[in-house]
Structures are given as C-alpha cells and as structure tokens.
Scaffold this active site. Structure first.
Site, PDB file in Angstrom:
ATOM      1  N   TYR A  95       0.856  -1.188   0.000  1.00  0.00           N
ATOM      2  CA  TYR A  95       0.000   0.000   0.000  1.00  0.00           C
ATOM      3  C   TYR A  95       0.894   1.241   0.000  1.00  0.00           C
ATOM      4  O   TYR A  95       1.972   1.208  -0.597  1.00  0.00           O
ATOM      5  CB  TYR A  95      -0.994  -0.057   1.190  1.00  0.00           C
ATOM      6  N   LYS A 166      -6.166  -1.276  -0.941  1.00  0.00           N
ATOM      7  CA  LYS A 166      -6.954  -1.056   0.270  1.00  0.00           C
ATOM      8  C   LYS A 166      -7.662  -2.347   0.684  1.00  0.00           C
ATOM      9  O   LYS A 166      -7.742  -2.675   1.867  1.00  0.00           O
ATOM     10  CB  LYS A 166      -7.975   0.044   0.003  1.00  0.00           C
ATOM     11  N   GLU A 237     -13.435   5.977  -2.677  1.00  0.00           N
ATOM     12  CA  GLU A 237     -11.997   6.154  -2.454  1.00  0.00           C
ATOM     13  C   GLU A 237     -11.398   7.133  -3.456  1.00  0.00           C
ATOM     14  O   GLU A 237     -11.560   6.957  -4.662  1.00  0.00           O
ATOM     15  CB  GLU A 237     -11.321   4.769  -2.612  1.00  0.00           C
ATOM     16  N   ASP A 238     -10.718   8.146  -2.939  1.00  0.00           N
ATOM     17  CA  ASP A 238      -9.939   9.062  -3.780  1.00  0.00           C
ATOM     18  C   ASP A 238     -10.723   9.707  -4.925  1.00  0.00           C
ATOM     19  O   ASP A 238     -10.218   9.812  -6.065  1.00  0.00           O
ATOM     20  CB  ASP A 238      -8.672   8.365  -4.294  1.00  0.00           C
ATOM     21  N   ASP A 260     -13.553   6.816   3.095  1.00  0.00           N
ATOM     22  CA  ASP A 260     -12.443   6.721   4.047  1.00  0.00           C
ATOM     23  C   ASP A 260     -11.606   7.988   4.091  1.00  0.00           C
ATOM     24  O   ASP A 260     -11.113   8.366   5.149  1.00  0.00           O
ATOM     25  CB  ASP A 260     -11.569   5.509   3.714  1.00  0.00           C
ATOM     26  N   ASP A 261     -11.440   8.658   2.936  1.00  0.00           N
ATOM     27  CA  ASP A 261     -10.613   9.879   2.925  1.00  0.00           C
ATOM     28  C   ASP A 261     -11.201  10.923   3.861  1.00  0.00           C
ATOM     29  O   ASP A 261     -10.482  11.645   4.542  1.00  0.00           O
ATOM     30  CB  ASP A 261     -10.548  10.498   1.526  1.00  0.00           C
TER      31      ASP A 261
HETATM   32  P1  NAD Z   1      -8.903  20.249  -0.530  1.00  0.00           P
HETATM   33  O1  NAD Z   1      -8.394  20.692  -1.848  1.00  0.00           O
HETATM   34  O2  NAD Z   1     -10.344  19.905  -0.383  1.00  0.00           O
HETATM   35  O3  NAD Z   1      -8.587  21.435   0.556  1.00  0.00           O
HETATM   36  C1  NAD Z   1      -7.385  22.156   0.607  1.00  0.00           C
HETATM   37  C2  NAD Z   1      -7.607  23.388   1.491  1.00  0.00           C
HETATM   38  O4  NAD Z   1      -6.340  24.007   1.702  1.00  0.00           O
HETATM   39  C3  NAD Z   1      -8.523  24.447   0.890  1.00  0.00           C
HETATM   40  O5  NAD Z   1      -9.406  24.912   1.881  1.00  0.00           O
HETATM   41  C4  NAD Z   1      -7.564  25.579   0.499  1.00  0.00           C
HETATM   42  O6  NAD Z   1      -8.156  26.863   0.603  1.00  0.00           O
HETATM   43  C5  NAD Z   1      -6.501  25.412   1.550  1.00  0.00           C
HETATM   44  N1  NAD Z   1      -5.241  26.028   1.147  1.00  0.00           N
HETATM   45  C6  NAD Z   1      -4.598  25.921  -0.044  1.00  0.00           C
HETATM   46  N2  NAD Z   1      -3.490  26.687  -0.029  1.00  0.00           N
HETATM   47  C7  NAD Z   1      -3.442  27.262   1.185  1.00  0.00           C
HETATM   48  C8  NAD Z   1      -2.535  28.160   1.800  1.00  0.00           C
HETATM   49  N3  NAD Z   1      -1.453  28.620   1.153  1.00  0.00           N
HETATM   50  N4  NAD Z   1      -2.790  28.542   3.063  1.00  0.00           N
HETATM   51  C9  NAD Z   1      -3.870  28.104   3.721  1.00  0.00           C
HETATM   52  N5  NAD Z   1      -4.746  27.242   3.197  1.00  0.00           N
HETATM   53  C10 NAD Z   1      -4.535  26.836   1.938  1.00  0.00           C
HETATM   54  O7  NAD Z   1      -7.972  19.054  -0.079  1.00  0.00           O
HETATM   55  P2  NAD Z   1      -8.300  17.898   0.996  1.00  0.00           P
HETATM   56  O8  NAD Z   1      -8.957  16.753   0.334  1.00  0.00           O
HETATM   57  O9  NAD Z   1      -8.949  18.531   2.158  1.00  0.00           O
HETATM   58  O10 NAD Z   1      -6.830  17.409   1.352  1.00  0.00           O
HETATM   59  C11 NAD Z   1      -5.910  18.293   1.954  1.00  0.00           C
HETATM   60  C12 NAD Z   1      -4.660  17.537   2.319  1.00  0.00           C
HETATM   61  O11 NAD Z   1      -4.978  16.609   3.326  1.00  0.00           O
HETATM   62  C13 NAD Z   1      -4.028  16.737   1.166  1.00  0.00           C
HETATM   63  O12 NAD Z   1      -2.632  16.934   1.167  1.00  0.00           O
HETATM   64  C14 NAD Z   1      -4.329  15.313   1.498  1.00  0.00           C
HETATM   65  O13 NAD Z   1      -3.268  14.465   1.085  1.00  0.00           O
HETATM   66  C15 NAD Z   1      -4.400  15.387   3.006  1.00  0.00           C
HETATM   67  N6  NAD Z   1      -5.192  14.270   3.517  1.00  0.00           N
HETATM   68  C16 NAD Z   1      -4.556  13.460   4.373  1.00  0.00           C
HETATM   69  C17 NAD Z   1      -5.198  12.367   4.862  1.00  0.00           C
HETATM   70  C18 NAD Z   1      -4.485  11.501   5.855  1.00  0.00           C
HETATM   71  O14 NAD Z   1      -4.920  10.426   6.147  1.00  0.00           O
HETATM   72  N7  NAD Z   1      -3.407  11.958   6.404  1.00  0.00           N
HETATM   73  C19 NAD Z   1      -6.486  12.075   4.447  1.00  0.00           C
HETATM   74  C20 NAD Z   1      -7.151  12.941   3.580  1.00  0.00           C
HETATM   75  C21 NAD Z   1      -6.467  14.055   3.111  1.00  0.00           C
END
Ligand code: NAD
Length: 540
Positions: A95, A166, A237-238, A260-261
């Site tokens: 994974y 997954k 997913e994704d 899940d995300d």
């Molecule tokens: P998204 O595109 O829905 O949201 C991104 C947010 O970040 C938006 O609100 C945007 O305005 C904000 N943003 C962008 N540039 C910015 C800046 N310079 N300053 C402040 N805010 C800013 O994305 P998402 O689906 O919410 O995912 C966000 C991140 O979270 C991704 O990197 C994703 O990999 C991560 N994520 C991690 C997990 C995990 O298990 N760790 C799970 C889901 C998502």
C-alpha cells in the site's frame, strides 16, 4: 481426455487453492500433483522464509510490489500469511507509499486484472459487468474514479491500484475474507494529459465527464451494485474533493456506504486527540482546534470533533467555538463573503487575519491541523507561537505526500524545544533532540477502515453512521498506554494491527446492533461471532 481444472497442473495455477510445496503426500497423490513439485513437503513458515529471501534480491520497493502482486496471483494464502507475519514491513510495499508509484506506472506494469473496470459508456450494462466477477457473494466494494489518487492527482483508471491495495489491507489488517471484497474503478475519462497521450494508458481517452452525465453514471452504478449484491457496503476512495463530499452526502442515509478519505481520516485524527487528552489528563472539552486548510479533509475532521464535543456534553454553540479554520484567503470569519457551505458553521465573529502565526496567538488553539497541501506552512514562527500558548503544543501536519507536509517531525520537535506532540499524514523517522529519541506518530487510517469493514461485513450493516466512526476512534485511543505516550506514541503499533482491529470491530458491531442497523440477528457473544466470520490464512 477432458481437463479437470481442480486437479494436477491446473490446481497449481489456481491462486485460491494452490498450496505449492505445502501440498501433502496424500493431496499430491489424489490431485495428480506427483512429479509436478519437488518431493519435500514444506510448511507455510518455510514458504514465507523463501518469500522473504527472494524479496531481498529486489532493491526498489516497486519491484517488491510487483513480486508480491505476482505472489497474490499464485497463492492467496501464502500472500496474506506473509503480509500478516510482519505488517510494518509489508504494508508499505503493498500500500502507501509504494502503491502510488504502482498506480502511476499502471499502464506499464499491466498485471493480471484483479478488479472490475466499468466505463461510462457501459452505464446501461453495469449489472451484466458485475456478474462477470468471479465471486458471487460480494459484501464490500472499494470504488474510485481515479480523480485524486493520494497526493498524485488525476490518474484515471490507473487509480485502481488504490482499491486493490486497500482491500488487501481489509483482509490483512482485519481478516475480512478476500472472496467477499471487490475493487472497482469507474472510468469517466481523465484530465491527465500525460496519460491521454500515452499509448500504454488503458483507460478512456477523453476528458472527465462532469455534471449530470457523471451523476447519472454514479447513480446507475449504485443501483446496479445493490441489486447484484444486496449486502454490499461501498467505500468511496480518492474521488475529487467536491464529488467526494457530494456523493457521500447523497448516499450515506440511503445505502451502506462511507468515504475513508473524509470519515476515516476524521476518525483517526479524532482518535489521536482523544488519546492526547487522556494522557495529558485533561478533559477533551478543553481542546481547541485550528485547521490550516478548510477543504474536504478539514470538513470531515471538524464534523467528527463537533460530534465528540457534543458527546462530552457541550452544546452545539459551545462546540463550534472550539473549532477554527484558516484557508488560502486567511482566517474564516463571519465577515468573509467567499466561504463555502461546509465552512459556515466554523466562521466566527472576530477580526480576520491572513497570517497563520498571528491567528495562533489570537485563538490560542491547543492543536493545529494541517490539511492545506502546503509543505512548510507550519514554519518556525507558527510552532514557536504554539509553544508560547501551550505547555505541550499539539502539531498535526496531515497533508500528503511527505513533500506537502506542513512541517517535518524534526522541525516540530526542534522549534518547540522538544515539547510538541506530533502526528503526521506521511511517515517520519524517529528524531533525536537534546539527547532524547522522539517517535513521530502517523495518523494512519489503517487503524480505522479495516475494523469498520470487519464489523460491517460481520453484521451486514445497513448504514454506516457517524456514531460508528466515532466509536472506532474512541476504541483506537483506548489502546494507548501511559508508557506508549512516554515514547511519543499516540497511535498503536502497526504490528499490533490485527488485535487492535478485532477490538475496534467488536465495539463498532455493538453499536450496529444497539442502533438497529444490523442485517443479521444479534448473537449472544459479539466477539466470538466476529471471530467466526474472519479469514485466516491457513491451507485447508
Ligand atoms: P482540498 O483541496 O479539499 O482542501 C485544501 C484546502 O487548503 C482548501 O481549503 C484551500 O483553501 C486550503 N489552502 C490551499 N493553499 C493554502 C494556503 N497557502 N494557506 C492556507 N490554506 C490553503 O484538499 P483535501 O482533500 O482537504 O486534502 C488536503 C490535504 O490533506 C491533502 O494533502 C491530502 O493528502 C491530506 N489528507 C490526508 C489524509 C491523511 O490520512 N493523512 C487524508 C485525507 C487528506
């Protein structure tokens, strides 16, 4: 002579029944295998030793991934026994992070299909296509449209590596029987120019369908899969952020489904905060959260935190006061005119700022959560300000991949002078600061979704509720001891995943029965019932 596919040579090429060198003398005699294998009978343990040794010959993780997928094609039992023998070693190979590269190179690797591919042109024949799958009783489908694969963006049907990976985790981490699982990719085209111009890309060569055409396809799929498999739970997913939230909200109260995300991430982050409040011996209600990034991931986590605050006795009004958001245009405040619906509950009556470090001093959060995709956004000022307003600042940079992480573990420990409680989305190696070794936590959904899958599968749950996910989070947090915390751990160890998943699944199943969502009768002993439904990798 008629071919008997359950015997002799053909048996060795049936991954579900092949035992390779572990076939006994009597089985060999009976199935006509004598002479097709070396004479020595080997145990599963010896076979795992060989797998292990063979893997040492590959330098690159992607080649180890290929080897292991080939093993899955040859011998399902040996594959799962191997993965379950040392999850911390094998999960990263089957994974994340390796699966990301496998998706990017999907057209090139082109292994034996282990999934269902449904294109938007086949919208009216989905049931027929699903019926081509080799197992008749599917309970669990992981489905993607490939639009936002990990942090890699739009990979079209090459994203199928994620549902496949997954589901391997559902089985290896929680014993969900593989024959009841199905990975699916919905091919609606791709906006990935590189793929559209690559002769080896095997998906539709067109831009992504959107709007009504897209929605009608998703609807046709949901209807068809529920008709084919009445006990199905769909894990989305994704999908791209907007579609992910929209699809989840459209179906979550109609069918058994979750994302899940959004929800798994929310649950694992919440598990971390519950563990921290217990271990700091502070009430959960005393925590205040500031998000950097206010998109899909932030929305999912914030809503689960709200739910937890309410469960701890806060009113809705009191609960929202504990949650703040900051996006690309600054702090989300009432006076802003550009805020989305999902952000509105968290828009507070306060003067705005576009300086995040400043917002930390203003709001005095106990924890900051990075879901902005902006690597380095938790800079030295931010961490120092967090340390000014907290004795133990909680720093959660959750953006993936590592290059997008809002800070590194080393930065968090160094700039907080060893005070930070840290967990990230991507893994970081242990850090030595001031002579002490810190083990950074990783908020890995793997402690949530396989256990959810096991509970849903065993109980044939009709819906996946927020309460089930919150219970999963609370149960994961119960696995952290004071000693773990001393070592910087706020999540269980991955090598304990199966035992943790069983405990978590038991708690979720209790909730499923209590809330009347089960599709089976309540057993006297829920734990034994769950254990009886699990897959174990042994030769039968
Ligand atoms: P998204 O595109 O829905 O949201 C991104 C947010 O970040 C938006 O609100 C945007 O305005 C904000 N943003 C962008 N540039 C910015 C800046 N310079 N300053 C402040 N805010 C800013 O994305 P998402 O689906 O919410 O995912 C966000 C991140 O979270 C991704 O990197 C994703 O990999 C991560 N994520 C991690 C997990 C995990 O298990 N760790 C799970 C889901 C998502």
């Amino acid at each position: 002579m008629e071919k008997d596919y359950a015997k002799g040579y053909y048996l060795l090429y049936d991954p579900n029944n092949n035992k390779g060198t572990a076939f006994s003398h009597s089985e060999r005699e009976e199935a006509g295998l004598e002479g097709l294998l070396p004479e020595t009978i080997e145990s599963l343990e010896t076979q795992i030793l060989r797998v292990d040794r063979q893997l040492e010959h590959f330098d690159k993780p992607i080649n180890k991934y290929m080897y292991l997928m080939n093993l899955l094609d040859n011998n399902v039992t040996l594959f799962f026994k191997t993965i379950m023998s040392k999850p911390s070693k094998y999960l990263p190979l089957v994974y994340t992070p390796t699966v990301g590269e496998a998706c990017q190179k999907f057209g090139l690797l082109a292994t034996r299909p282990r999934a269902i591919f449904i294109s938007i042109n086949q919208k009216d024949r989905i049931k027929e296509i699903l019926n081509n799958w080799c197992h008749p009783d599917v309970h669990f489908a992981v489905v993607t449209d490939g639009e936002r694969i990990l942090g890699l963006g739009d990979l079209g049907i090459a994203g199928i590596g994620i549902p496949m990976g997954k589901l391997i985790l559902y089985t290896s981490c929680a014993g969900v029987p593989p024959e009841h699982t199905l990975p699916i990719v919905l091919d609606v085209g791709t906006n990935n120019e590189e793929f559209l111009n690559d002769p080896l890309y095997p998906g539709l060569r067109q831009k992504r369908a959107t709007g009504k055409i897209y929605d009608d396809f998703i609807e046709a799929f949901v209807v068809a899969i529920n008709e084919c498999y009445p006990k199905i739970c769909i894990q989305w997913e994704d999908f791209g952020g907007v579609n992910a939230i929209r699809i989840l909200n459209k179906y979550r109260y109609k069918i058994s489904t979750f994302n899940d995300d959004i929800q798994g991430t929310a649950a694992i982050a919440t598990a971390g905060f519950i563990a921290i409040s217990k271990l700091l011996k502070k009430s959960f209600k005393e925590q205040r959260f500031l998000f950097l990034g206010a998109g899909a991931a932030a929305s999912g986590i914030a809503n689960m935190l709200l739910q937890k605050f309410r469960k701890e006795g806060l009113s809705e009004e009191e609960a929202v006061k504990q949650i703040w958001m900051f996006d690309i245009n600054g702090l989300i405040v009432k006076s802003r005119t550009d805020i989305a619906d999902h952000q509105k509950p968290f828009a507070h009556e306060i003067e705005g700022t576009d300086d995040f470090a400043d917002a930390v001093l203003k709001i005095r959060p106990t924890a900051i959560i990075g879901v902005s995709t902006i690597g380095g956004a938790f800079n030295q000022r931010v961490i120092e300000n967090m340390s000014l307003v907290n004795e133990r600042p909680v720093i959660f940079p959750y953006s993936n991949p590592t290059s997008h992480s809002e800070c590194t573990a080393e930065e968090a420990y160094k700039w907080s002078k060893g005070k930070a409680i840290f967990a990230s989305g991507s893994p970081f190696a242990p850090v030595t600061y001031d002579g002490k070794v810190f083990k950074p936590g990783q908020g890995n959904n793997v402690f949530i979704f396989p256990a959810m899958g096991l509970a849903i599968f065993a109980t044939a749950a009709k819906r996946v509720t927020d309460e089930m996910l919150l219970i999963a989070a609370e149960s994961v947090a119960d696995h952290i001891s004071d000693e773990d915390f001393e070592n910087g751990l706020i999540y269980p160890h991955v090598d304990d995943i199966l035992a943790v998943s069983i405990n978590v699944a038991e708690k979720i199943a209790e909730e499923i029965f209590n809330s009347g969502q089960a599709g089976v009768e309540r057993p006297d002993d829920i734990r034994s019932f769950i254990l009886s439904k699990m897959y174990t990798p042994v030769y039968r």
